[in-house]
Design an enzyme around this catalytic site. Structure first.
Site, PDB file in Angstrom:
ATOM      1  N   ASP A  42       0.845  -1.195   0.000  1.00  0.00           N
ATOM      2  CA  ASP A  42       0.000   0.000   0.000  1.00  0.00           C
ATOM      3  C   ASP A  42       0.881   1.245   0.000  1.00  0.00           C
ATOM      4  OD1 ASP A  42      -2.263   1.509   0.036  1.00  0.00           O
ATOM      5  OD2 ASP A  42      -2.909   0.943   2.044  1.00  0.00           O
ATOM      6  N   HIS A  89      -8.849  -0.974  -8.627  1.00  0.00           N
ATOM      7  CA  HIS A  89      -8.578   0.099  -7.674  1.00  0.00           C
ATOM      8  C   HIS A  89      -7.554   1.078  -8.227  1.00  0.00           C
ATOM      9  CE1 HIS A  89      -8.591   1.961  -3.754  1.00  0.00           C
ATOM     10  NE2 HIS A  89      -7.295   1.762  -3.597  1.00  0.00           N
TER      11      HIS A  89
END
Length: 343
Positions: A145, A218
């Site tokens: 991330d 995403h």
């Protein structure tokens, strides 16, 4: 540019995200704590400088006018709830955010504890999340991330306000959301299908090539560009969190930006879709349960706060209506009506 708060602190391995609401009458206490925040941080972290304890304070739109006189940051407004066909970005209460980071959870915990002790009954805790580093900066879905965060001067340009709002130069807008993951459903997917949902490879952490990048991934929906075609960037400092006993597993999203529009466009793409995608497929496995927007002013603003707004003056009490004259006293009560309100 004025000295900012430590928005661009180095990556941390522990964090506490503390969101509070300010009780009526608690404004002075909150102002005192905001001014004393650097001293509180030093008191906790002085014996462990290498563990880099930092804290950023953000102020929400609903409480700004209760704390400070004068104008507010140009882009500060309440979090805008989004309702898509299948998923919702909810708005939840939050007046002040404390984003506490360090290499050690004990330092984060102690600073949060001292903040709450000082704040006392002047606030109510709306949300408290303890985040941790997971493997090599991965989330609980197993993907790295924050890969696309800008660095160096590009990071500062992406997150700090400038000449467009000179009163608040050196500040940053900050959006937070708590997402809960359905790990059972997620882990039922193959690695290849998970990669198509995220838009990156799981092991190598590289974006899928253009021909294989789904429009509802995403990565695809969180890439936004301005009128000039340049990518509009933000700095994310997300953290995993969870409770094994309660079966709660999630990601705490926190994004800093120079203006809130870029963060809001990303959310609109995720929840409302962008052709040809109806929504971000990650939302089939991750549910947003909080949503707040704040402004983190420059450090100098907190050192020398604007005056607090003057308390509203109570309405002047009306003069009492005179009693009716006693029967038979021959008076019409004219003298007693002097100064009485007109009926």
């Amino acid at each position: 540019m004025p000295e900012p708060q430590p928005v661009l602190a180095p990556p941390a391995t522990a964090a506490v995200f503390l969101v509070v609401t300010v009780a009526p009458g608690g404004e002075d206490t909150v102002r005192d704590v905001l001014t004393d925040l650097p001293a509180l941080q030093r008191a906790v972290g002085f014996g462990a400088p290498d563990d880099r304890l930092t804290c950023v304070a953000g102020i929400g739109a609903a409480v700004w006018g209760r704390l400070f006189q004068g104008p507010r940051p140009a882009g500060l407004h309440p979090f805008r709830e989004l309702a898509g066909e299948r998923h919702r970005a909810v708005a939840t209460p939050g007046d002040v955010l404390f984003h506490i980071r360090s290499r050690r959870m004990d330092l984060c915990f102690e600073l949060a504890r001292r903040l709450c002790t000082r704040l006392g009954d002047s606030v109510a805790v709306a949300d408290e999340v303890h985040g941790f580093k997971y493997y090599d900066m991965r989330d609980l879905l197993g993907f790295v991330d924050g890969t696309e965060n800008p660095v160096g001067q590009a990071a500062g340009a992406a997150v700090f306000t400038g000449a467009e709002d000179p009163r608040f130069a050196g500040g940053s807008y900050v959006m937070v959301q708590k997402y809960l993951h359905d790990l059972d459903a997620w882990e039922a997917l193959s690695t290849e299908e998970q990669e198509r949902v995220i838009g990156r490879t799981k092991l190598g952490n590289t974006e899928l090539p253009e021909g294989r990048q789904p429009g509802d991934s995403h990565v695809a929906l969180n890439t936004v560009t301005g009128p000039d075609g340049e990518e509009r960037e933000v700095v994310r400092d997300n953290m995993p969190f969870g409770s094994v006993g309660e079966g709660e597993f999630g990601t705490y999203f926190i994004g800093y930006a120079r203006e809130p529009g870029v963060l809001e466009e990303m959310l609109e793409n995720m929840f409302l879709g962008r052709a040809p995608a109806a929504y971000d497929r990650i939302l089939d496995f991750s549910t947003a349960v909080t949503g707040c927007l704040f402004f983190a002013p420059a450090a100098g603003f907190l050192d020398d706060l604007p005056d607090r707004p003057a308390a509203p003056r109570p309405a002047a009490a009306a003069d009492p209506v005179p009693d009716a004259p006693a029967a038979g006293d021959g008076s019409l009560g004219i003298g007693g009506l002097k100064g009485a309100p007109v009926r």
